[in-house]
Structures are given as C-alpha cells and as structure tokens.
Motif scaffolding. Structure first.
Motif, PDB file in Angstrom:
ATOM      1  N   SER A  84       0.780  -1.259  -0.092  1.00 25.41           N
ATOM      2  CA  SER A  84       0.005   0.040  -0.072  1.00 25.41           C
ATOM      3  C   SER A  84       0.912   1.159  -0.047  1.00 25.41           C
ATOM      4  CB  SER A  84      -0.955  -0.046   1.220  1.00 25.41           C
ATOM      5  OG  SER A  84      -0.238   0.215   2.286  1.00 25.41           O
ATOM      6  N   TRP A  85       2.080   1.223  -0.126  1.00 28.59           N
ATOM      7  CA  TRP A  85       3.033   2.221  -0.069  1.00 28.59           C
ATOM      8  C   TRP A  85       3.095   2.898  -1.284  1.00 28.59           C
ATOM      9  CZ3 TRP A  85       8.235   1.222   2.922  1.00 28.59           C
ATOM     10  CH2 TRP A  85       7.990   0.718   4.207  1.00 28.59           C
ATOM     11  N   LYS A  86       3.451   4.461  -1.326  1.00 27.79           N
ATOM     12  CA  LYS A  86       3.747   4.993  -2.532  1.00 27.79           C
ATOM     13  C   LYS A  86       5.019   4.502  -3.102  1.00 27.79           C
ATOM     14  CE  LYS A  86       4.260   9.514  -4.469  1.00 27.79           C
ATOM     15  NZ  LYS A  86       5.261  10.773  -4.227  1.00 27.79           N
ATOM     16  N   VAL A  87       4.912   4.332  -4.736  1.00 29.68           N
ATOM     17  CA  VAL A  87       5.880   4.050  -5.439  1.00 29.68           C
ATOM     18  C   VAL A  87       6.239   5.377  -6.426  1.00 29.68           C
ATOM     19  CG1 VAL A  87       6.821   2.679  -7.462  1.00 29.68           C
ATOM     20  CG2 VAL A  87       5.157   1.573  -5.837  1.00 29.68           C
ATOM     21  N   ASN A  88       7.614   5.532  -6.030  1.00 33.93           N
ATOM     22  CA  ASN A  88       8.282   6.736  -6.747  1.00 33.93           C
ATOM     23  C   ASN A  88       8.993   6.309  -7.963  1.00 33.93           C
ATOM     24  OD1 ASN A  88       9.393   9.065  -7.550  1.00 33.93           O
ATOM     25  ND2 ASN A  88      10.590   9.665  -5.535  1.00 33.93           N
ATOM     26  N   VAL A  89       8.537   6.727  -9.094  1.00 34.63           N
ATOM     27  CA  VAL A  89       8.943   6.644 -10.346  1.00 34.63           C
ATOM     28  C   VAL A  89       9.619   7.764 -11.011  1.00 34.63           C
ATOM     29  CG1 VAL A  89       7.365   4.660 -10.785  1.00 34.63           C
ATOM     30  CG2 VAL A  89       6.830   6.828 -11.441  1.00 34.63           C
ATOM     31  N   ALA A  90       9.778   8.757 -10.288  1.00 28.46           N
ATOM     32  CA  ALA A  90      10.539   9.873 -10.814  1.00 28.46           C
ATOM     33  C   ALA A  90      11.885   9.693 -11.286  1.00 28.46           C
ATOM     34  CB  ALA A  90      10.361  11.088  -9.888  1.00 28.46           C
ATOM     35  N   LYS A  91      12.407  10.265 -12.197  1.00 24.35           N
ATOM     36  CA  LYS A  91      13.661  10.161 -12.926  1.00 24.35           C
ATOM     37  C   LYS A  91      14.668  11.256 -12.523  1.00 24.35           C
ATOM     38  CE  LYS A  91      14.777   8.269 -16.422  1.00 24.35           C
ATOM     39  NZ  LYS A  91      14.907   7.701 -17.857  1.00 24.35           N
ATOM     40  N   ASP A  92      14.518  11.853 -11.184  1.00 27.53           N
ATOM     41  CA  ASP A  92      15.219  13.135 -10.622  1.00 27.53           C
ATOM     42  C   ASP A  92      16.527  12.873 -10.116  1.00 27.53           C
ATOM     43  OD1 ASP A  92      13.739  12.318  -8.787  1.00 27.53           O
ATOM     44  OD2 ASP A  92      13.183  14.084  -8.136  1.00 27.53           O
ATOM     45  N   PHE A  93      17.291  12.081 -10.743  1.00 27.73           N
ATOM     46  CA  PHE A  93      18.602  11.537 -10.127  1.00 27.73           C
ATOM     47  C   PHE A  93      19.581  11.361 -11.352  1.00 27.73           C
ATOM     48  CE2 PHE A  93      15.688   7.798 -10.260  1.00 27.73           C
ATOM     49  CZ  PHE A  93      16.115   7.292 -11.166  1.00 27.73           C
ATOM     50  N   PRO A  94      20.935  11.547 -11.041  1.00 24.56           N
ATOM     51  CA  PRO A  94      21.944  11.289 -12.209  1.00 24.56           C
ATOM     52  C   PRO A  94      21.829  10.053 -13.045  1.00 24.56           C
ATOM     53  CG  PRO A  94      22.934  11.836 -10.057  1.00 24.56           C
ATOM     54  CD  PRO A  94      21.436  11.527  -9.910  1.00 24.56           C
ATOM     55  N   SER A 123      27.925  12.739 -11.171  1.00 24.52           N
ATOM     56  CA  SER A 123      27.464  12.352 -12.503  1.00 24.52           C
ATOM     57  C   SER A 123      28.332  11.364 -13.456  1.00 24.52           C
ATOM     58  CB  SER A 123      27.267  13.757 -13.121  1.00 24.52           C
ATOM     59  OG  SER A 123      28.845  14.380 -13.290  1.00 24.52           O
ATOM     60  N   GLN A 124      28.051  11.239 -14.378  1.00 25.06           N
ATOM     61  CA  GLN A 124      28.858  10.337 -15.242  1.00 25.06           C
ATOM     62  C   GLN A 124      30.422  11.023 -15.425  1.00 25.06           C
ATOM     63  OE1 GLN A 124      27.773   7.582 -17.243  1.00 25.06           O
ATOM     64  NE2 GLN A 124      30.140   7.382 -16.965  1.00 25.06           N
ATOM     65  N   SER A 125      30.297  12.405 -15.428  1.00 27.50           N
ATOM     66  CA  SER A 125      31.774  12.906 -15.338  1.00 27.50           C
ATOM     67  C   SER A 125      32.683  12.679 -14.203  1.00 27.50           C
ATOM     68  CB  SER A 125      31.868  14.495 -15.785  1.00 27.50           C
ATOM     69  OG  SER A 125      30.907  15.017 -14.882  1.00 27.50           O
ATOM     70  N   THR A 126      32.109  12.566 -13.056  1.00 29.72           N
ATOM     71  CA  THR A 126      32.873  12.299 -11.616  1.00 29.72           C
ATOM     72  C   THR A 126      32.881  10.858 -11.622  1.00 29.72           C
ATOM     73  OG1 THR A 126      30.756  12.253 -10.566  1.00 29.72           O
ATOM     74  CG2 THR A 126      31.866  14.648 -10.896  1.00 29.72           C
ATOM     75  N   MET A 127      32.826   9.811 -12.124  1.00 26.96           N
ATOM     76  CA  MET A 127      32.853   8.538 -12.064  1.00 26.96           C
ATOM     77  C   MET A 127      34.398   7.954 -11.741  1.00 26.96           C
ATOM     78  SD  MET A 127      30.053   7.058 -11.483  1.00 26.96           S
ATOM     79  CE  MET A 127      29.347   8.130 -10.787  1.00 26.96           C
ATOM     80  N   LEU A 128      35.203   8.519 -12.559  1.00 28.87           N
ATOM     81  CA  LEU A 128      36.744   8.061 -12.227  1.00 28.87           C
ATOM     82  C   LEU A 128      37.195   8.764 -10.826  1.00 28.87           C
ATOM     83  CD1 LEU A 128      38.940   6.696 -13.600  1.00 28.87           C
ATOM     84  CD2 LEU A 128      39.623   9.038 -14.722  1.00 28.87           C
ATOM     85  N   SER A 129      36.684   9.648 -10.538  1.00 32.82           N
ATOM     86  CA  SER A 129      37.234  10.224  -9.278  1.00 32.82           C
ATOM     87  C   SER A 129      36.527   9.644  -8.074  1.00 32.82           C
ATOM     88  CB  SER A 129      37.266  11.870  -8.950  1.00 32.82           C
ATOM     89  OG  SER A 129      35.778  12.181  -9.173  1.00 32.82           O
ATOM     90  N   ILE A 130      35.141   9.007  -8.335  1.00 32.68           N
ATOM     91  CA  ILE A 130      34.541   8.417  -7.272  1.00 32.68           C
ATOM     92  C   ILE A 130      34.954   7.049  -7.211  1.00 32.68           C
ATOM     93  CG2 ILE A 130      32.246   7.443  -6.903  1.00 32.68           C
ATOM     94  CD1 ILE A 130      31.025  10.095  -7.891  1.00 32.68           C
TER      95      ILE A 130
END
Length: 144
Positions: A84-94, A123-130
């Motif tokens: 019965s919980w809300k499902v969040n399907v927003a794509k407001d993330f990297p 973001s994709q551009s920070t993946m190497l440092s991450i």
C-alpha cells in the motif's frame, strides 16, 4: 558460491533464514543484479512509506519494484504493508550517458547519498574520481 538471485526468484525461505524479520530500520537498501549484467537499487523508506527505484541506465521498473516489494514484504515485519506504499517512479537523479559499466558505482553513490541524507552531487563525469575514492574507502575501512 551460489549466484541464484534469491529476491528475483521469490526465495522467501532462504531470505528469512538470512535476515531477522523483526529488525528495526528506517531505510532499507536492496541492490538488485539483473541478468548478471546490470545493477539497480530499490529503497524502502519506512518513514515516508515510499518505495524508490534508482537506476542509472533505464527507467524505473514498476515490475521490479512490485516483485521485490512482494518478496521483502514477506521477509521483514516492517514491510508487511509495503503493497500500500507509494512508489516513486521519478527520474530526478543522475544517469549514465557514456557507458554501461558504471551502474554499480552509481547505485553505491545513490545509497551513500541517501544514507547520509545528501544531495546526489555526482554524474557520469565524476565517476573516475568516485571510483578512486571508493577504492580509498575500501582500503582504509571508512566512508568519507
């Protein structure tokens, strides 16, 4: 080692043996490996009673959320009413945009940001440092 995906195969009995059903948590992270090729993250927020699917490559999957919720709702007492919980399907993330190899790093970043209540500042551009920071965290047994 058995690589059988217990959640995706609805193996409630094994999961119940692995987990304490009455464990107390506010936020449950469930990384899902799909076809041994891709990682997606499902989170269960018990405070807001929301289920989220963070996937850096594909649109959120209601089917994946529903099947994971159904299984974990039978494993954890705290998720008993998850249907019965809300499902969040927003794509407001990297999202990934240069390759299909960073999905695991992305879900680790999603989980770390959520666990520490931080914005998604990667973001994709920070993946190497991450990746380098993750290596340092593992070698030093700490999260920064």
């Amino acid at each position: 080692t058995n690589s059988n995906p217990k959640i995706l195969n609805n193996d409630v009995e094994t999961l119940q043996n692995w987990c304490s059903n009455d464990i107390d948590f506010d936020l449950l992270f469930c990384p899902i490996n799909i076809n041994k090729k891709h990682w997606s993250l499902i989170t269960f927020d018990c405070v807001s009673q929301t289920v989220n699917n963070y996937d850096s490559l594909y649109s959120p999957s209601l089917k994946l959320v529903e099947s994971t919720s159904k299984v974990l709702g039978r494993v954890f007492t705290k998720l008993k009413s998850v249907s019965s919980w809300k499902v969040n399907v927003a794509k407001d993330f990297p999202m990934q945009n240069k390759n299909s190899n960073d999905c695991g790093v992305f879900i680790c970043c999603f989980a770390k940001s959520l666990a520490f209540n931080k914005a998604f500042d990667f973001s994709q551009s920070t993946m190497l440092s991450i990746r380098k920071n993750m290596q340092d965290d593992i070698l030093n047994f700490c999260l920064d």
